[in-house]
Write a protein that holds these residues in place. Structure first.
Motif, PDB file in Angstrom:
ATOM      1  N   PRO A  77      38.487  27.080   0.553  1.00  0.00           N
ATOM      2  CA  PRO A  77      38.289  28.399  -0.055  1.00  0.00           C
ATOM      3  C   PRO A  77      37.727  28.360  -1.475  1.00  0.00           C
ATOM      4  CG  PRO A  77      40.411  28.314   1.044  1.00  0.00           C
ATOM      5  CD  PRO A  77      39.849  26.925   1.085  1.00  0.00           C
ATOM      6  N   SER A  78      38.063  27.325  -2.247  1.00  0.00           N
ATOM      7  CA  SER A  78      37.604  27.261  -3.636  1.00  0.00           C
ATOM      8  C   SER A  78      36.083  27.114  -3.757  1.00  0.00           C
ATOM      9  CB  SER A  78      38.286  26.110  -4.372  1.00  0.00           C
ATOM     10  OG  SER A  78      37.928  24.867  -3.797  1.00  0.00           O
ATOM     11  N   MET A  79      35.406  26.782  -2.669  1.00  0.00           N
ATOM     12  CA  MET A  79      33.947  26.651  -2.714  1.00  0.00           C
ATOM     13  C   MET A  79      33.239  27.946  -2.338  1.00  0.00           C
ATOM     14  SD  MET A  79      33.090  22.789  -1.484  1.00  0.00           S
ATOM     15  CE  MET A  79      33.705  22.967   0.171  1.00  0.00           C
ATOM     16  N   GLY A  80      34.002  28.965  -1.990  1.00  0.00           N
ATOM     17  CA  GLY A  80      33.395  30.226  -1.592  1.00  0.00           C
ATOM     18  C   GLY A  80      32.921  30.163  -0.152  1.00  0.00           C
ATOM     19  N   SER A  81      32.338  31.269   0.309  1.00  0.00           N
ATOM     20  CA  SER A  81      31.863  31.292   1.692  1.00  0.00           C
ATOM     21  C   SER A  81      30.463  30.686   1.770  1.00  0.00           C
ATOM     22  CB  SER A  81      31.865  32.723   2.233  1.00  0.00           C
ATOM     23  OG  SER A  81      30.988  33.520   1.483  1.00  0.00           O
ATOM     24  N   ASN A  82      30.232  29.947   2.818  1.00  0.00           N
ATOM     25  CA  ASN A  82      28.926  29.322   3.083  1.00  0.00           C
ATOM     26  C   ASN A  82      28.385  28.507   1.909  1.00  0.00           C
ATOM     27  OD1 ASN A  82      28.681  30.316   5.759  1.00  0.00           O
ATOM     28  ND2 ASN A  82      28.199  32.328   4.900  1.00  0.00           N
ATOM     29  N   PRO A  83      29.139  27.504   1.448  1.00  0.00           N
ATOM     30  CA  PRO A  83      28.669  26.703   0.314  1.00  0.00           C
ATOM     31  C   PRO A  83      27.519  25.776   0.700  1.00  0.00           C
ATOM     32  CG  PRO A  83      30.626  25.710   1.245  1.00  0.00           C
ATOM     33  CD  PRO A  83      30.424  27.024   1.963  1.00  0.00           C
ATOM     34  N   ALA A  84      26.674  25.479  -0.269  1.00  0.00           N
ATOM     35  CA  ALA A  84      25.678  24.418  -0.139  1.00  0.00           C
ATOM     36  C   ALA A  84      26.317  23.154  -0.716  1.00  0.00           C
ATOM     37  CB  ALA A  84      24.415  24.761  -0.905  1.00  0.00           C
ATOM     38  N   ILE A  85      26.119  22.032  -0.040  1.00  0.00           N
ATOM     39  CA  ILE A  85      26.654  20.747  -0.482  1.00  0.00           C
ATOM     40  C   ILE A  85      25.481  19.777  -0.580  1.00  0.00           C
ATOM     41  CG2 ILE A  85      28.261  18.855   0.022  1.00  0.00           C
ATOM     42  CD1 ILE A  85      29.767  21.470  -0.109  1.00  0.00           C
ATOM     43  N   ALA A  86      25.374  19.077  -1.696  1.00  0.00           N
ATOM     44  CA  ALA A  86      24.341  18.052  -1.866  1.00  0.00           C
ATOM     45  C   ALA A  86      25.024  16.705  -1.974  1.00  0.00           C
ATOM     46  CB  ALA A  86      23.505  18.332  -3.103  1.00  0.00           C
ATOM     47  N   SER A  87      24.631  15.768  -1.124  1.00  0.00           N
ATOM     48  CA  SER A  87      25.294  14.475  -1.017  1.00  0.00           C
ATOM     49  C   SER A  87      24.324  13.352  -1.377  1.00  0.00           C
ATOM     50  CB  SER A  87      25.789  14.315   0.431  1.00  0.00           C
ATOM     51  OG  SER A  87      26.352  13.061   0.639  1.00  0.00           O
ATOM     52  N   LEU A  88      24.609  12.654  -2.478  1.00  0.00           N
ATOM     53  CA  LEU A  88      23.770  11.563  -2.956  1.00  0.00           C
ATOM     54  C   LEU A  88      24.446  10.235  -2.625  1.00  0.00           C
ATOM     55  CD1 LEU A  88      21.312  10.572  -4.640  1.00  0.00           C
ATOM     56  CD2 LEU A  88      22.785  10.785  -6.661  1.00  0.00           C
ATOM     57  N   SER A  89      23.717   9.346  -1.930  1.00  0.00           N
ATOM     58  CA  SER A  89      24.243   8.037  -1.551  1.00  0.00           C
ATOM     59  C   SER A  89      23.722   6.960  -2.488  1.00  0.00           C
ATOM     60  CB  SER A  89      23.829   7.691  -0.114  1.00  0.00           C
ATOM     61  OG  SER A  89      24.445   8.563   0.800  1.00  0.00           O
ATOM     62  N   LEU A  90      24.623   6.089  -2.915  1.00  0.00           N
ATOM     63  CA  LEU A  90      24.268   4.980  -3.805  1.00  0.00           C
ATOM     64  C   LEU A  90      24.881   3.701  -3.250  1.00  0.00           C
ATOM     65  CD1 LEU A  90      25.144   6.806  -7.136  1.00  0.00           C
ATOM     66  CD2 LEU A  90      22.863   6.484  -6.164  1.00  0.00           C
ATOM     67  N   GLY A  91      24.129   2.615  -3.273  1.00  0.00           N
ATOM     68  CA  GLY A  91      24.648   1.330  -2.821  1.00  0.00           C
ATOM     69  C   GLY A  91      24.327   1.075  -1.364  1.00  0.00           C
ATOM     70  N   GLY A  92      25.313   0.539  -0.642  1.00  0.00           N
ATOM     71  CA  GLY A  92      25.112   0.120   0.740  1.00  0.00           C
ATOM     72  C   GLY A  92      24.802   1.258   1.690  1.00  0.00           C
ATOM     73  N   VAL A  93      24.153   0.901   2.785  1.00  0.00           N
ATOM     74  CA  VAL A  93      23.791   1.860   3.832  1.00  0.00           C
ATOM     75  C   VAL A  93      25.005   2.077   4.737  1.00  0.00           C
ATOM     76  CG1 VAL A  93      22.285   2.263   5.819  1.00  0.00           C
ATOM     77  CG2 VAL A  93      21.392   1.099   3.795  1.00  0.00           C
ATOM     78  N   ARG A  94      25.294   3.338   5.054  1.00  0.00           N
ATOM     79  CA  ARG A  94      26.348   3.679   6.013  1.00  0.00           C
ATOM     80  C   ARG A  94      25.851   4.753   6.949  1.00  0.00           C
ATOM     81  NH1 ARG A  94      31.937   2.476   5.042  1.00  0.00           N
ATOM     82  NH2 ARG A  94      32.292   3.504   7.036  1.00  0.00           N
ATOM     83  N   LYS A  95      26.445   4.767   8.132  1.00  0.00           N
ATOM     84  CA  LYS A  95      26.123   5.808   9.106  1.00  0.00           C
ATOM     85  C   LYS A  95      26.831   7.097   8.697  1.00  0.00           C
ATOM     86  CE  LYS A  95      26.739   4.966  13.528  1.00  0.00           C
ATOM     87  NZ  LYS A  95      27.272   4.949  14.920  1.00  0.00           N
ATOM     88  N   PHE A  96      26.086   8.195   8.737  1.00  0.00           N
ATOM     89  CA  PHE A  96      26.607   9.537   8.522  1.00  0.00           C
ATOM     90  C   PHE A  96      26.316  10.287   9.808  1.00  0.00           C
ATOM     91  CE2 PHE A  96      25.776  13.979   7.491  1.00  0.00           C
ATOM     92  CZ  PHE A  96      26.864  14.324   6.702  1.00  0.00           C
ATOM     93  N   GLN A  97      27.304  10.988  10.345  1.00  0.00           N
ATOM     94  CA  GLN A  97      27.106  11.748  11.574  1.00  0.00           C
ATOM     95  C   GLN A  97      27.373  13.220  11.319  1.00  0.00           C
ATOM     96  OE1 GLN A  97      29.959   9.386  13.981  1.00  0.00           O
ATOM     97  NE2 GLN A  97      28.204   9.023  15.335  1.00  0.00           N
ATOM     98  N   ILE A  98      26.575  14.045  11.958  1.00  0.00           N
ATOM     99  CA  ILE A  98      26.771  15.494  11.895  1.00  0.00           C
ATOM    100  C   ILE A  98      26.610  16.042  13.304  1.00  0.00           C
ATOM    101  CG2 ILE A  98      24.355  15.966  11.308  1.00  0.00           C
ATOM    102  CD1 ILE A  98      25.500  18.240   9.441  1.00  0.00           C
ATOM    103  N   LYS A  99      27.405  17.058  13.632  1.00  0.00           N
ATOM    104  CA  LYS A  99      27.322  17.635  14.969  1.00  0.00           C
ATOM    105  C   LYS A  99      27.698  19.107  14.933  1.00  0.00           C
ATOM    106  CE  LYS A  99      32.061  16.692  16.491  1.00  0.00           C
ATOM    107  NZ  LYS A  99      32.882  16.183  17.587  1.00  0.00           N
ATOM    108  N   PRO A 100      27.111  19.888  15.848  1.00  0.00           N
ATOM    109  CA  PRO A 100      27.614  21.255  16.015  1.00  0.00           C
ATOM    110  C   PRO A 100      29.080  21.169  16.426  1.00  0.00           C
ATOM    111  CG  PRO A 100      25.551  20.929  17.212  1.00  0.00           C
ATOM    112  CD  PRO A 100      26.006  19.581  16.742  1.00  0.00           C
ATOM    113  N   ARG A 101      29.859  22.173  16.100  1.00  0.00           N
ATOM    114  CA  ARG A 101      31.305  22.130  16.356  1.00  0.00           C
ATOM    115  C   ARG A 101      31.639  21.760  17.799  1.00  0.00           C
ATOM    116  NH1 ARG A 101      34.940  23.666  12.419  1.00  0.00           N
ATOM    117  NH2 ARG A 101      33.898  24.363  10.539  1.00  0.00           N
ATOM    118  N   ASN A 102      30.833  22.158  18.743  1.00  0.00           N
ATOM    119  CA  ASN A 102      31.082  21.815  20.149  1.00  0.00           C
ATOM    120  C   ASN A 102      29.924  21.025  20.740  1.00  0.00           C
ATOM    121  OD1 ASN A 102      33.642  23.162  20.392  1.00  0.00           O
ATOM    122  ND2 ASN A 102      32.523  25.098  20.356  1.00  0.00           N
ATOM    123  N   GLY A 103      29.294  20.183  19.933  1.00  0.00           N
ATOM    124  CA  GLY A 103      28.115  19.469  20.406  1.00  0.00           C
ATOM    125  C   GLY A 103      28.193  17.978  20.186  1.00  0.00           C
ATOM    126  N   LYS A 104      27.063  17.341  20.408  1.00  0.00           N
ATOM    127  CA  LYS A 104      26.955  15.892  20.261  1.00  0.00           C
ATOM    128  C   LYS A 104      26.463  15.545  18.862  1.00  0.00           C
ATOM    129  CE  LYS A 104      26.014  15.293  25.090  1.00  0.00           C
ATOM    130  NZ  LYS A 104      26.424  14.282  25.940  1.00  0.00           N
TER     131      LYS A 104
END
Length: 153
Positions: A77-104
């Motif tokens: 809730p502290s981020m408000g409704s429909n927040p934008a998030i910016a994610s900066l990666s530094l260092g080693g490579v890692r897998k990031f996964q994203i999916k629709p709530r009921n998807g693959k």
């Protein structure tokens, strides 16, 4: 699990505007440290690039493949409704996964210097994670820049 304390499987810290305290999972409370010059510079550059304003940044250090974060949405809730998030990666490579709530899931390999932006609406329709891996991986630091509805302006 009620009443049990479970350690966070990564190291984390928060920087941001005064009074922009952050509570997630109804159990982890983070009080922001004052912006460093370098973090404020990154925030301003990402704001100029994306058009989104950010008041906090959460730093996560993934030391090995056992450090992770499970499926979740950044919809506190502290981020408000429909927040934008910016994610900066530094260092080693890692897998990031994203999916629709009921998807693959879709896999992304976030390399050093990559910026992933989750636009407004993403947190209500999708989940994301950094899964554990048995592979040997280098340390990764992830900086997630987020809005905040409280604190001093």
């Amino acid at each position: 699990m009620l009443g049990k304390t479970i350690p966070v499987p990564r190291l984390e810290c928060i920087y941001g505007d005064a009074g922009c305290d952050y509570l997630y999972s109804n159990s982890v409370f983070l009080k922001p440290l004052t912006w460093t010059d370098n973090l404020a510079n990154l925030r301003d550059r990402i704001t100029a690039l994306t058009g989104y304003k950010f008041r906090i940044v959460i730093g996560n250090q993934y030391r090995t493949g056992t450090d992770s974060i499970g499926w979740h949405a950044d919809n506190e809730p502290s981020m408000g409704s429909n927040p934008a998030i910016a994610s900066l990666s530094l260092g080693g490579v890692r897998k990031f996964q994203i999916k629709p709530r009921n998807g693959k899931p879709t896999d992304f390999w976030l390399e050093h210097g990559s910026l992933l932006v989750m636009h407004p609406g993403c947190q209500s329709t999708h989940l994301h994670q950094v899964p554990k891996t048995n592979k040997i991986v280098s340390t990764r630091i992830n900086l997630t820049f987020r809005p905040h509805t409280g604190g001093e302006r």
